[in-house]
Design a protein around this motif. Structure first.
Motif, mmCIF file in Angstrom:
data_model
loop_
_atom_site.group_PDB
_atom_site.id
_atom_site.type_symbol
_atom_site.label_atom_id
_atom_site.label_comp_id
_atom_site.label_asym_id
_atom_site.label_seq_id
_atom_site.Cartn_x
_atom_site.Cartn_y
_atom_site.Cartn_z
ATOM 1 N N ALA A 144 0.846 -1.193 0.000
ATOM 2 C CA ALA A 144 0.000 0.000 0.000
ATOM 3 C C ALA A 144 0.881 1.242 0.000
ATOM 4 N N GLU A 145 0.421 2.274 -0.697
ATOM 5 C CA GLU A 145 1.156 3.538 -0.719
ATOM 6 C C GLU A 145 1.128 4.166 0.671
ATOM 7 N N THR A 146 2.278 4.648 1.104
ATOM 8 C CA THR A 146 2.340 5.348 2.392
ATOM 9 C C THR A 146 2.921 6.745 2.182
ATOM 10 N N HIS A 147 2.641 7.606 3.131
ATOM 11 C CA HIS A 147 3.165 8.974 3.090
ATOM 12 C C HIS A 147 3.903 9.249 4.395
ATOM 13 N N PRO A 148 5.001 10.016 4.337
ATOM 14 C CA PRO A 148 5.695 10.380 5.575
ATOM 15 C C PRO A 148 4.938 11.489 6.306
ATOM 16 N N ILE A 149 4.684 11.259 7.569
ATOM 17 C CA ILE A 149 4.035 12.268 8.419
ATOM 18 C C ILE A 149 5.078 12.715 9.441
ATOM 19 N N THR A 150 5.473 13.959 9.343
ATOM 20 C CA THR A 150 6.472 14.514 10.257
ATOM 21 C C THR A 150 5.740 15.182 11.414
ATOM 22 N N LEU A 151 6.093 14.763 12.621
ATOM 23 C CA LEU A 151 5.458 15.302 13.827
ATOM 24 C C LEU A 151 6.514 16.030 14.644
ATOM 25 N N ARG A 152 6.176 17.220 15.099
ATOM 26 C CA ARG A 152 7.095 18.014 15.919
ATOM 27 C C ARG A 152 6.440 18.318 17.259
ATOM 28 N N PHE A 153 7.223 18.151 18.326
ATOM 29 C CA PHE A 153 6.691 18.387 19.672
ATOM 30 C C PHE A 153 7.854 18.721 20.597
ATOM 31 N N ARG A 154 7.767 19.841 21.279
ATOM 32 C CA ARG A 154 8.795 20.255 22.246
ATOM 33 C C ARG A 154 10.206 20.207 21.648
ATOM 34 N N GLY A 155 10.364 20.625 20.411
ATOM 35 C CA GLY A 155 11.680 20.665 19.780
ATOM 36 C C GLY A 155 12.164 19.338 19.238
ATOM 37 N N HIS A 156 11.366 18.301 19.368
ATOM 38 C CA HIS A 156 11.727 16.983 18.837
ATOM 39 C C HIS A 156 10.938 16.713 17.561
ATOM 40 N N THR A 157 11.489 15.870 16.729
ATOM 41 C CA THR A 157 10.835 15.524 15.464
ATOM 42 C C THR A 157 10.812 14.010 15.306
ATOM 43 N N LYS A 158 9.689 13.529 14.802
ATOM 44 C CA LYS A 158 9.520 12.099 14.541
ATOM 45 C C LYS A 158 8.810 11.986 13.194
ATOM 46 N N VAL A 159 9.243 11.024 12.380
ATOM 47 C CA VAL A 159 8.586 10.795 11.097
ATOM 48 C C VAL A 159 8.015 9.378 11.097
ATOM 49 N N VAL A 160 6.723 9.286 10.826
ATOM 50 C CA VAL A 160 6.065 7.979 10.807
ATOM 51 C C VAL A 160 5.322 7.822 9.475
ATOM 52 N N PRO A 161 5.274 6.609 8.950
ATOM 53 C CA PRO A 161 4.544 6.392 7.694
ATOM 54 C C PRO A 161 3.056 6.219 7.966
ATOM 55 N N LEU A 162 2.251 6.677 7.029
ATOM 56 C CA LEU A 162 0.801 6.492 7.137
ATOM 57 C C LEU A 162 0.266 6.072 5.783
ATOM 58 N N ARG A 163 -0.545 5.047 5.767
ATOM 59 C CA ARG A 163 -1.129 4.588 4.504
ATOM 60 C C ARG A 163 -2.050 5.631 3.911
ATOM 61 N N HIS A 164 -2.011 5.739 2.602
ATOM 62 C CA HIS A 164 -2.815 6.704 1.859
ATOM 63 C C HIS A 164 -4.293 6.614 2.257
ATOM 64 N N GLY A 165 -4.857 7.741 2.638
ATOM 65 C CA GLY A 165 -6.281 7.816 2.933
ATOM 66 C C GLY A 165 -6.683 7.461 4.345
#
Ligand code: FES
Length: 100
Positions: free
Chosen positions: A3-24
């Protein structure tokens, strides 16, 4: 076929995390991969899931009627969305405010 996934970049308190999420899929799915993103009512009623969309706003589903009503009542900024109401159709960068 994967399945196609997209990178979701999350920022919180100066930290960054990137997690994949399936399209839709809804951003609620990210709650299992990222403790920074909290959910409670999941129906645009409490606001705990509010995020600022820094990049990729065009990749989100349009606001639901309950979300639009809630954001209007809260005088939310134009870049704020309720994660429990959003589906992702492309890459995103989201900032999570620290309300503690
Ligand atoms: S979880 Fe309550 S508004 Fe999103």
């Amino acid at each position: 076929m994967a399945a196609e996934t997209h990178p979701i970049t999350l920022r919180f308190r100066g930290h960054t995390k990137v997690v994949p999420l399936r399209h839709g899929l809804g951003l609620q799915v990210l709650g299992k991969d990222c403790e920074w993103l909290e959910f409670d009512c999941r129906k645009a009623d409490c606001g705990i899931c509010i995020v600022r969309v820094k990049e990729g706003a065009e990749n989100l589903s349009p606001p639901t009627v309950p979300e639009a009503d809630f954001l209007k009542a809260m005088h939310a900024a134009p870049d704020e969305r309720l994660a429990c109401q959003c589906r992702a159709f492309g890459p995103l960068t989201l900032e999570i405010d620290d309300y503690t």
